[in-house]
Design a protein around this motif. Structure first.
Motif, PDB file in Angstrom:
ATOM      1  N   GLY A  95       1.174  -1.275  -0.458  1.00 36.50           N
ATOM      2  CA  GLY A  95       0.160   0.251   0.304  1.00 36.50           C
ATOM      3  C   GLY A  95       1.108   0.919  -0.153  1.00 36.50           C
ATOM      4  O   GLY A  95       1.716   1.346   0.300  1.00 36.50           O
ATOM      5  N   THR A  96      -0.027   1.794  -0.385  1.00 38.09           N
ATOM      6  CA  THR A  96       1.124   3.729  -0.388  1.00 38.09           C
ATOM      7  C   THR A  96       0.218   4.578   0.263  1.00 38.09           C
ATOM      8  O   THR A  96       0.436   5.296   1.045  1.00 38.09           O
ATOM      9  CB  THR A  96       0.998   4.280  -1.707  1.00 38.09           C
ATOM     10  N   THR A  97      -1.009   3.878   0.949  1.00 38.13           N
ATOM     11  CA  THR A  97      -1.994   5.162   1.905  1.00 38.13           C
ATOM     12  C   THR A  97      -1.821   4.359   2.677  1.00 38.13           C
ATOM     13  O   THR A  97      -1.973   2.933   3.600  1.00 38.13           O
ATOM     14  CB  THR A  97      -3.238   5.043   1.474  1.00 38.13           C
TER      15      THR A  97
END
Length: 176
Positions: A95-97
């Motif tokens: 993920g990047t969130t």
């Protein structure tokens, strides 16, 4: 050692040994006196995990930020190859969130390296670090009220049952 100093806003101050960047200053210089750690927005709780290689994580608003040792992914940032020099948001797998909706963070213990778990506002547990993964992963339980340990998560579900990992534990406190 680190402490949350309550104010407007709250701040984090750390001091002591600094072999793994766990003081959040971007270096490994030991600090005899408390030094302010930049990179937190609204810290309310600090937890530490690992015996010989410390990882520090903080409940920072509805997120968790970690720094220090990351050999087994104990910082929860989708890698286990680097020491984390400043407070960095914990991420879910690939993920990047950032992992959000966090209500509480707890450390694991007894391991040379760190592990952590969180309870979220959707009543789930997420874990990372030694024995788990280098990123925050859903533990697969959906009715969690409180979490108490990370390596093998210990938690209470909405039906009042205490669990150790995937095992139910009958609590009998005897006469009070």
């Amino acid at each position: 050692a680190c402490a949350v100093v309550h104010g407007s806003p709250n701040t984090v101050w750390c001091w002591g040994s600094n072999n793994n960047y766990e003081l959040g200053q971007g270096d490994t210089v030991k600090r005899q006196y408390p030094t302010k750690v930049l990179g937190f927005t609204s810290p309310t709780k600090l937890v530490f995990s690992g015996v010989s290689a410390t990882t520090v994580c903080a409940l920072d608003g509805a997120n968790v930020r970690c720094l220090g040792n990351n050999v087994v992914g104990s910082a929860g940032v989708n890698t286990s190859t680097n020491l984390i020099q400043s407070p960095t948001l914990v991420l879910p797998q690939a993920g990047t969130t950032p992992l959000g909706g966090v209500l509480d963070v707890t450390p694991g213990g007894g391991a040379a390296y760190g592990s952590f778990s969180v309870s979220r506002n959707d009543n789930t547990i997420w874990t990372w670090g030694v024995g788990a993964a280098g990123y925050a992963a859903n533990y697969g339980i959906t009715n969690v009220l409180a979490v108490a340990w990370a390596n093998t998560p210990r938690y209470v579900t909405s039906d009042g049952i205490y669990h150790m990992g995937m095992t139910n534990v009958t609590v009998n406190c005897g006469a009070l």
